[in-house]
Design an enzyme around this catalytic site. Sequence first.
Site, PDB file in Angstrom:
ATOM      1  N   TYR A 133       0.828  -1.201   0.000  1.00 21.37           N
ATOM      2  CA  TYR A 133       0.000   0.000   0.000  1.00 21.37           C
ATOM      3  C   TYR A 133       0.861   1.250   0.000  1.00 21.37           C
ATOM      4  CZ  TYR A 133       0.693   1.042   5.008  1.00 21.37           C
ATOM      5  OH  TYR A 133       1.230   1.376   6.224  1.00 21.37           O
ATOM      6  N   LEU A 147      10.733   1.289   7.548  1.00 20.57           N
ATOM      7  CA  LEU A 147      10.215   1.734   6.261  1.00 20.57           C
ATOM      8  C   LEU A 147      10.987   2.999   5.869  1.00 20.57           C
ATOM      9  CD1 LEU A 147       7.802   1.229   4.208  1.00 20.57           C
ATOM     10  CD2 LEU A 147       6.830   3.273   5.256  1.00 20.57           C
ATOM     11  N   ARG A 194       8.513   4.429  -4.185  1.00 21.10           N
ATOM     12  CA  ARG A 194       8.528   3.409  -3.125  1.00 21.10           C
ATOM     13  C   ARG A 194       7.537   2.292  -3.437  1.00 21.10           C
ATOM     14  NH1 ARG A 194       7.512   5.515   2.802  1.00 21.10           N
ATOM     15  NH2 ARG A 194       5.378   5.586   2.020  1.00 21.10           N
ATOM     16  N   GLU A 254      11.031   2.754  14.779  1.00 20.60           N
ATOM     17  CA  GLU A 254      10.231   3.853  14.210  1.00 20.60           C
ATOM     18  C   GLU A 254       8.867   3.849  14.899  1.00 20.60           C
ATOM     19  OE1 GLU A 254       9.376   3.086   9.998  1.00 20.60           O
ATOM     20  OE2 GLU A 254       9.554   0.945  10.405  1.00 20.60           O
ATOM     21  N   LYS A 290       6.520  -1.831   2.024  1.00 24.99           N
ATOM     22  CA  LYS A 290       5.286  -1.255   2.598  1.00 24.99           C
ATOM     23  C   LYS A 290       4.134  -2.242   2.421  1.00 24.99           C
ATOM     24  CE  LYS A 290       3.086   3.240   3.301  1.00 24.99           C
ATOM     25  NZ  LYS A 290       3.196   3.203   4.760  1.00 24.99           N
ATOM     26  N   ARG A 328      -7.292 -21.137  -2.112  1.00 30.24           N
ATOM     27  CA  ARG A 328      -6.319 -20.542  -1.198  1.00 30.24           C
ATOM     28  C   ARG A 328      -4.993 -21.297  -1.261  1.00 30.24           C
ATOM     29  NH1 ARG A 328      -4.723 -21.534   4.025  1.00 30.24           N
ATOM     30  NH2 ARG A 328      -3.931 -19.708   5.154  1.00 30.24           N
TER      31      ARG A 328
HETATM   32  N1  PDD Z   1       2.534   5.150   7.279  1.00 35.28           N
HETATM   33  N2  PDD Z   1       7.109   4.112   9.159  1.00 35.28           N
HETATM   34  C1  PDD Z   1       6.013   3.357   9.073  1.00 35.28           C
HETATM   35  C2  PDD Z   1       5.997   2.030   9.725  1.00 35.28           C
HETATM   36  C3  PDD Z   1       4.886   3.832   8.358  1.00 35.28           C
HETATM   37  O1  PDD Z   1       3.786   3.070   8.257  1.00 35.28           O
HETATM   38  C4  PDD Z   1       4.930   5.118   7.766  1.00 35.28           C
HETATM   39  C5  PDD Z   1       3.793   5.678   6.979  1.00 35.28           C
HETATM   40  C6  PDD Z   1       6.107   5.869   7.901  1.00 35.28           C
HETATM   41  C7  PDD Z   1       6.259   7.223   7.277  1.00 35.28           C
HETATM   42  O2  PDD Z   1       6.384   7.130   5.875  1.00 35.28           O
HETATM   43  P1  PDD Z   1       5.931   8.339   4.941  1.00 35.28           P
HETATM   44  O3  PDD Z   1       6.663   9.537   5.426  1.00 35.28           O
HETATM   45  O4  PDD Z   1       6.380   7.911   3.607  1.00 35.28           O
HETATM   46  O5  PDD Z   1       4.451   8.468   5.085  1.00 35.28           O
HETATM   47  C8  PDD Z   1       7.182   5.332   8.591  1.00 35.28           C
HETATM   48  C9  PDD Z   1       1.364   5.581   6.543  1.00 35.28           C
HETATM   49  C10 PDD Z   1       1.130   7.045   6.592  1.00 35.28           C
HETATM   50  C11 PDD Z   1       0.179   4.762   7.028  1.00 35.28           C
HETATM   51  O6  PDD Z   1       0.392   3.587   7.275  1.00 35.28           O
HETATM   52  O7  PDD Z   1      -0.930   5.282   7.124  1.00 35.28           O
END
Ligand code: PDD
Length: 285
Positions: A33, A205, A52, A180, A148, A101
């Site tokens: 996603y 990420l 990404r 993070e 992601k 499945r």
């Molecule tokens: N999440 N780390 C993780 C684990 C994340 O899920 C996200 C973003 C980030 C920040 O990445 P970016 O700056 O590219 O949004 C770091 C999104 C916003 C979400 O899951 O809704």
Amino acid sequence: MDQIAYVNGSFVPLTEAKVSVLDRGFLFADGIYEVAAVLEGKLIDNASHLARLERSVGEIGLALPETVERIQEIQRELIARNHLVNGMVYLQATRGADSGRDFAFPKDVKPTLVMFTSVKDIVGAESAKTGIAVITVPDLRWVRRDIKSVALLAQVLAKQAAAEAGAGEAWMIEDGKVTEGGSSSAFILTKDDVLVTRQNSTAILPGCTRKAVVALAEERQLRVEERPFTVEEALAAKEAFVTSATVFVQAVVTIDGKPVANGKPGPMTDRLREIYIDFAKATAQ
Ligand code: PDD
């Protein structure tokens, strides 16, 4: 008015948007996603999000059903159809729905592509003024956090624990260091005015907002060190903040109930937030 979503080539009311129960995103979390912010009807840092996306799908051997150029057109069409001013566009690609499945990749199955928008005033958010509380939790995720993936159970549990504690984010801890946030990148500003954030690796990420903030800080001669840090270091820091597409730059004012400095958003955080918002508006597409 009903929101419009995109599902496999069609624009449909969000409440009627459906995929099969055999969809591998549902059965195996076999999908990727992305979330890109929208300000004043324009996409923020979207090239970075699409790059990404391409990298993530490449890492799991998933062929996108549309080109990234077409995906960007669909993002724009959704913004227009939903009259979206401020918020975000969510997109998810999965390995599609097979006839049963089976774990191994199906043959001749078209991947699923779903997109929808949501409204959020990221710039005017109240939490940007107050900052957020953060709790710490063990990092329970798999080892390829650079992808992601839609497999977000560990983050769901982490962010639920944060919500129950009245906190805005959970910082995940591995080997005594912060990896993070549940859905954000973590930063601190040390007493010596060094901006510290963990280096990109398979452990986190690679945040698009993180990347832009690091570049913007370096352009302004701020010293940046990309390395892991501990919670103790964060509590001894001048400032702490998180970054993501859905909050931009967001001050962290307490960690596990203990204040960071005076427990208020720090001046550097506020400045970096302004700088990021200026960059976002100037480069919005
Ligand atoms: N999440 N780390 C993780 C684990 C994340 O899920 C996200 C973003 C980030 C920040 O990445 P970016 O700056 O590219 O949004 C770091 C999104 C916003 C979400 O899951 O809704």
